[in-house]
Design an enzyme around this catalytic site. Structure first.
Site, PDB file in Angstrom:
ATOM      1  N   PHE A  11       0.820  -1.214   0.000  1.00 34.46           N
ATOM      2  CA  PHE A  11       0.000   0.000   0.000  1.00 34.46           C
ATOM      3  C   PHE A  11       0.857   1.268   0.000  1.00 34.46           C
ATOM      4  CE2 PHE A  11      -2.187   2.934   3.193  1.00 34.46           C
ATOM      5  CZ  PHE A  11      -2.750   3.719   2.203  1.00 34.46           C
ATOM      6  N   THR A 133       6.469   3.077  12.342  1.00 36.15           N
ATOM      7  CA  THR A 133       5.093   3.360  12.736  1.00 36.15           C
ATOM      8  C   THR A 133       5.035   4.043  14.096  1.00 36.15           C
ATOM      9  OG1 THR A 133       2.990   2.293  13.350  1.00 36.15           O
ATOM     10  CG2 THR A 133       4.972   1.014  13.670  1.00 36.15           C
ATOM     11  N   ASP A 134       3.943   4.761  14.333  1.00 39.92           N
ATOM     12  CA  ASP A 134       3.724   5.356  15.664  1.00 39.92           C
ATOM     13  C   ASP A 134       3.368   4.306  16.708  1.00 39.92           C
ATOM     14  OD1 ASP A 134       1.152   4.758  14.768  1.00 39.92           O
ATOM     15  OD2 ASP A 134       0.357   6.776  15.043  1.00 39.92           O
ATOM     16  N   GLU A 135       3.019   3.098  16.280  1.00 37.98           N
ATOM     17  CA  GLU A 135       2.574   2.076  17.236  1.00 37.98           C
ATOM     18  C   GLU A 135       3.702   1.617  18.163  1.00 37.98           C
ATOM     19  OE1 GLU A 135      -0.169  -0.929  16.005  1.00 37.98           O
ATOM     20  OE2 GLU A 135      -0.692   0.175  14.184  1.00 37.98           O
ATOM     21  N   TYR A 159       2.992  -7.036  16.288  1.00 35.35           N
ATOM     22  CA  TYR A 159       3.377  -6.165  15.176  1.00 35.35           C
ATOM     23  C   TYR A 159       4.233  -5.007  15.655  1.00 35.35           C
ATOM     24  CZ  TYR A 159       3.029  -2.159  12.078  1.00 35.35           C
ATOM     25  OH  TYR A 159       3.323  -1.045  11.326  1.00 35.35           O
ATOM     26  N   SER A 162       7.644  -5.977  16.863  1.00 32.06           N
ATOM     27  CA  SER A 162       8.584  -6.311  15.785  1.00 32.06           C
ATOM     28  C   SER A 162       9.095  -5.045  15.104  1.00 32.06           C
ATOM     29  CB  SER A 162       7.930  -7.253  14.766  1.00 32.06           C
ATOM     30  OG  SER A 162       6.911  -6.599  14.032  1.00 32.06           O
ATOM     31  N   LYS A 163       8.239  -4.042  14.956  1.00 31.29           N
ATOM     32  CA  LYS A 163       8.694  -2.775  14.373  1.00 31.29           C
ATOM     33  C   LYS A 163       9.620  -2.029  15.339  1.00 31.29           C
ATOM     34  CE  LYS A 163       7.919  -1.092  10.969  1.00 31.29           C
ATOM     35  NZ  LYS A 163       8.655  -1.169   9.679  1.00 31.29           N
ATOM     36  N   TYR A 216     -14.675  -2.486  16.226  1.00 34.53           N
ATOM     37  CA  TYR A 216     -14.184  -3.111  17.443  1.00 34.53           C
ATOM     38  C   TYR A 216     -14.680  -2.382  18.696  1.00 34.53           C
ATOM     39  CZ  TYR A 216     -10.638  -6.175  15.269  1.00 34.53           C
ATOM     40  OH  TYR A 216      -9.986  -7.164  14.577  1.00 34.53           O
ATOM     41  N   GLY A 292      -5.689  -6.480  23.713  1.00 36.62           N
ATOM     42  CA  GLY A 292      -4.665  -5.467  23.938  1.00 36.62           C
ATOM     43  C   GLY A 292      -4.774  -4.261  23.029  1.00 36.62           C
TER      44      GLY A 292
END
Length: 353
Positions: A11, A133-135, A159, A162-163, A216, A292
């Site tokens: 993407f 990423t901001d995550e 995820y 790992s980032k 969600y 989570g």
């Protein structure tokens, strides 16, 4: 002059390649493994363009990466390739560890060997640009200030963990070996060519099909939304002028709750493609929350503006209208990406609350 882009059929990566070649004549070597989210059709407009060299392959394949660096002598690597869907990381974390951690390590080692052999201006000008990423920063409370580049890392999903690991590797290769790196951490992207398991394209595609719009929990999770072409321009700015070893947050200054996003999409579809059966909001269905699930992300993007003069060109209102219209205009693309595997994933992932 050439750049190597990893994950350039995904993407964000495909949008970056398209935007780069629309702005600059510098060729792109595009390395992508074409997993579920890598779609060569995203790059169909570049067919026959000698500036775009596509290579199907895995970033964990050191011999392949070495051969590409040797053959094309790129002045920069822009590293997008990643497993990126939180839900998939919860059900299958192994692929995320391999691609995001091992893959980044492999690229860094290949880049280090390649850069070490360069001389003069070629060595001084080389860059390894890591897209993150901001995550990695975790979750914010409602009254917390947005994430700054100095925030501690507190990843909460396989995820984001790992980032975070890949970000730390990039930092270490700069401080230990001197590899000339820059890192960008972006907020949630949206726009054309987005695989329809993420929130915005999923809502558009399901609404048009008359299917439930799964939200969600209570839908009050807040994200900062960044139009993908703005992200591309931010990456170009950092690649061109970012300070070595530094991190730059790229955000859209657009905090929105998930349920509000869904309602905005529904309202645009009511306007642009009305459904005789009624308003699209009737399809909203609340489902069991993700384990989570981070409550809020927000990006403080003042550093990139202060140092490099970058700000997003799109507001959420302009960007989301362009996005909805793109999906309405490209039903064939949507139909082709909705494989049996994709449908199985959606039915497995979203169960009624």
């Amino acid at each position: 002059m050439t750049i190597l882009v990893t994950g350039g059929a995904g993407f964000i990566g495909s949008n970056f390649v398209l935007d780069w070649l629309a702005q600059i004549d510098e060729p792109v070597v595009n390395l992508d493994a074409l997993t579920y989210a890598g779609n060569p059709e995203n790059l169909a407009s570049l067919e026959g363009d000698a500036r775009h060299i596509f290579v199907k392959g895995d970033i964990c394949d050191r011999a392949l990466v070495d051969s590409l660096l040797a053959a094309h002598q790129p002045r920069a690597i822009v590293h997008f390739a990643a497993e990126s869907h939180v839900d998939r990381s919860i059900s299958g974390p192994g692929a995320f560890m391999r691609t995001n951690v091992e893959g980044t390590f492999t690229l860094l080692e290949a880049a280090r060997a390649y850069w070490s052999a360069l001389e003069g201006d070629a060595k001084a000008g080389f860059r390894f640009h890591h897209v993150s990423t901001d995550e990695v920063y975790g979750s914010l409370k409602a009254d917390d200030p947005p994430f700054a580049e100095t925030n501690p890392y507190e990843p909460n999903s396989p995820y984001s963990a790992s980032k975070a690991a890949s970000d730390h590797l990039v930092r270490a290769w700069h401080h230990t070996y001197g590899l000339p790196v820059v890192t960008t951490n972006c907020s949630n992207n949206y726009g054309p060519y987005h695989f329809p398991e993420k929130l915005i394209p999923l809502m558009i595609v399901n609404a048009l099909a008359g299917k439930p719009l799964p939200v969600y929990g209570d839908g009050q999770q807040i994200r900062d939304w960044l139009y993908v072409t703005d992200h591309c321009s931010g990456i170009r700015a950092v690649l061109a002028g970012g300070r070595l070893g530094e991190t730059y947050n790229i955000g859209g200054w657009n905090e929105q709750a998930n349920i509000d996003i869904v309602k905005i999409v529904c309202a645009l579809l009511d306007e642009l493609r009305p459904d005789p059966a009624g308003k699209y909001e009737r399809l909203i269905t609340y489902v069991k929350d993700r384990p989570g699930h981070d409550r809020r992300y927000a990006i403080d993007a003042r550093k990139i503006e202060r140092e490099l003069g970058w700000r997003p060109a799109e507001t959420f209102q302009t960007g989301i209208r362009k996005t909805v219209q793109w999906y309405l205009d490209h039903p064939d693309w949507v139909a082709r990406v909705q494989s049996g595997a994709y449908r199985d994933w959606i039915s497995q992932q979203y169960t009624a609350a």
